[in-house]
Design a protein around this motif. Structure first.
Motif, mmCIF file in Angstrom:
data_model
loop_
_atom_site.group_PDB
_atom_site.id
_atom_site.type_symbol
_atom_site.label_atom_id
_atom_site.label_comp_id
_atom_site.label_asym_id
_atom_site.label_seq_id
_atom_site.Cartn_x
_atom_site.Cartn_y
_atom_site.Cartn_z
ATOM 1 N N GLY A 18 0.843 -1.198 0.000
ATOM 2 C CA GLY A 18 0.000 0.000 0.000
ATOM 3 C C GLY A 18 0.876 1.244 0.000
ATOM 4 N N LYS A 78 -6.624 4.323 -9.108
ATOM 5 C CA LYS A 78 -8.076 4.455 -8.894
ATOM 6 C C LYS A 78 -8.564 5.831 -9.356
ATOM 7 N N HIS A 110 -12.734 4.358 -7.078
ATOM 8 C CA HIS A 110 -12.236 4.452 -5.697
ATOM 9 C C HIS A 110 -13.375 4.331 -4.668
ATOM 10 N N TRP A 111 -14.481 5.022 -4.919
ATOM 11 C CA TRP A 111 -15.658 4.948 -4.031
ATOM 12 C C TRP A 111 -16.902 4.940 -4.898
ATOM 13 N N ASN A 140 -14.558 -0.123 -2.240
ATOM 14 C CA ASN A 140 -15.581 0.344 -1.296
ATOM 15 C C ASN A 140 -17.003 0.126 -1.810
ATOM 16 N N TRP A 187 -8.076 -3.271 2.462
ATOM 17 C CA TRP A 187 -7.330 -2.040 2.772
ATOM 18 C C TRP A 187 -7.302 -1.793 4.276
ATOM 19 N N GLY A 193 -3.127 3.599 8.332
ATOM 20 C CA GLY A 193 -1.876 4.361 8.394
ATOM 21 C C GLY A 193 -2.090 5.738 9.013
ATOM 22 N N VAL A 205 -3.440 -4.528 15.557
ATOM 23 C CA VAL A 205 -2.049 -5.030 15.725
ATOM 24 C C VAL A 205 -1.643 -5.110 17.187
ATOM 25 N N PRO A 238 -0.759 -4.220 2.755
ATOM 26 C CA PRO A 238 -0.257 -3.417 3.867
ATOM 27 C C PRO A 238 0.696 -2.322 3.387
ATOM 28 N N LYS A 239 0.629 -1.206 4.085
ATOM 29 C CA LYS A 239 1.579 -0.106 3.831
ATOM 30 C C LYS A 239 2.599 -0.104 4.974
#
Ligand code: NAP
Length: 292
Positions: A18, A78, A110-111, A140, A187, A193, A205, A238-239
């Protein structure tokens, strides 16, 4: 890393990287490029960006500087809410220009903005027919949005990228997508993030169950969550900026969660969103412009 075959036959690495808010939201600098180059050197080949992240140029530089053949990389971008409808063709062209690429592997809405979905998708279908993008997808999208697209789409969506982590498992939507052979991508898999402002103490986490499983398997909490996605066939993006995180997130092969452990993680669900809700997000999204 495992590969998922989309419903049009295109292969996508199940684990991607990400890129939202590397450094900060909409930063497009050398640090972003260097972070992506680190990920490439560790072995990531799938990168998720968006016009609104404002960092497509930095990703494009990393792709060029990596020296890798284009076909070894999988690049997703996107179309943002304000550029949907007839604006989609220009938005796509600007993304390609910023990325300095000839084609995208995956292009997403994107949405959902139901009033624009048909027009947006028809432009995307034309781009697909022209082979400027290898697969078309959604982000989404709720079940009702997917049902809407099914009434007119000639090219079926291959993928739906949704917020999904142990506190938001979206089981009904995931089952619906799987039934219709639409790949699910997660996501904010680790609980989001820096863009979200959510404190680490509130993220999955640091959930006691996840930490306990990490200790038991001798891995990190982040790896437990990502493995939970991977073992259930979901794509995950994951970013990470810290080298330890970038590395750990790529090393998921050496342990396996039992069915009982997967179920325990599923049971952490509390329908909690860290990001926008597709029922309401458009009101805020329409105030956000894509940076040049
Ligand atoms: N379609 C959409 O609407 C949408 C919305 C949001 C996000 N996305 C996409 O999904 C990607 C991922 O979501 P996200 O960026 O919100 O967040 P995320 O991947 O859930 O979490 C990123 C955060 O987790 C930390 N982290 C990374 N690896 C870790 C590990 N192994 N252990 C502990 N912490 C770790 C990162 O720290 P460091 O960076 O300091 O290493 C960062 O603070 C985005 O980058 C974007 O590509 C899409």
């Amino acid at each position: 890393m495992a590969i998922v075959t989309l419903n049009n036959g295109v292969e996508i690495p199940q684990l991607g990287f990400g890129t939202a808010a590397i450094d900060e939201w909409q930063k497009d600098n050398g640090y972003v490029t260097d972070t992506i180059l680190k990920a490439i050197s560790i072995g990531y080949r799938h990168f998720d960006t968006a016009a609104v992240y404002g960092n497509e140029r930095a990703l494009g530089r990393a792709i060029r500087d990596s020296g890798l053949p284009r076909q070894e990389l999988f690049i997703t971008s996107k179309v943002w809410d304000t550029e949907q409808g007839r604006g989609t063709a220009d938005a796509f062209a600007r993304s390609l220009e910023r990325l300095q690429l000839e084609y995208l592997d995956l292009y997403l809405i994107h949405w959902p903005v139901p009033a624009y979905t048909r027009e947006t998708w028809e432009v995307m279908e034309a781009l697909y027919d022209e082979k400027k993008v290898r697969a078309l997808g959604l982000s989404n999208f709720r079940q009702s949005d997917i049902e809407q697209i099914a009434t007119f789409a000639e090219v079926k969506p291959t993928y739906n990228q949704i917020e999904l982590h142990p506190y938001l498992t979206q089981k009904k939507l995931v089952d619906y997508c799987c039934f219709h052979r639409i790949a699910v991508s997660c996501w904010s898999p680790l609980g989001s993030g820096s863009w979200s402002g959510v404190e680490t103490r509130d993220k999955p986490v640091v959930d006691p169950l996840i930490v306990e499983l990490a200790e038991k398997h001798g891995v990190t909490a982040g790896q437990i969550i990502l493995k939970w996605d991977i073992q259930q066939g979901r794509i995950v993006i994951p970013k990470a900026e810290k080298l330890d995180h970038i590395r750990a997130n790529f090393l998921l092969e050496d342990f396996e969660l039992s069915d009982a452990e997967l179920e325990k993680i599923d049971s952490l669900n509390r329908d909690h969103r860290f990001g926008g809700d597709p029922d309401t997000a458009h009101e805020e999204n329409r105030k956000v412009e894509v940076p040049e």
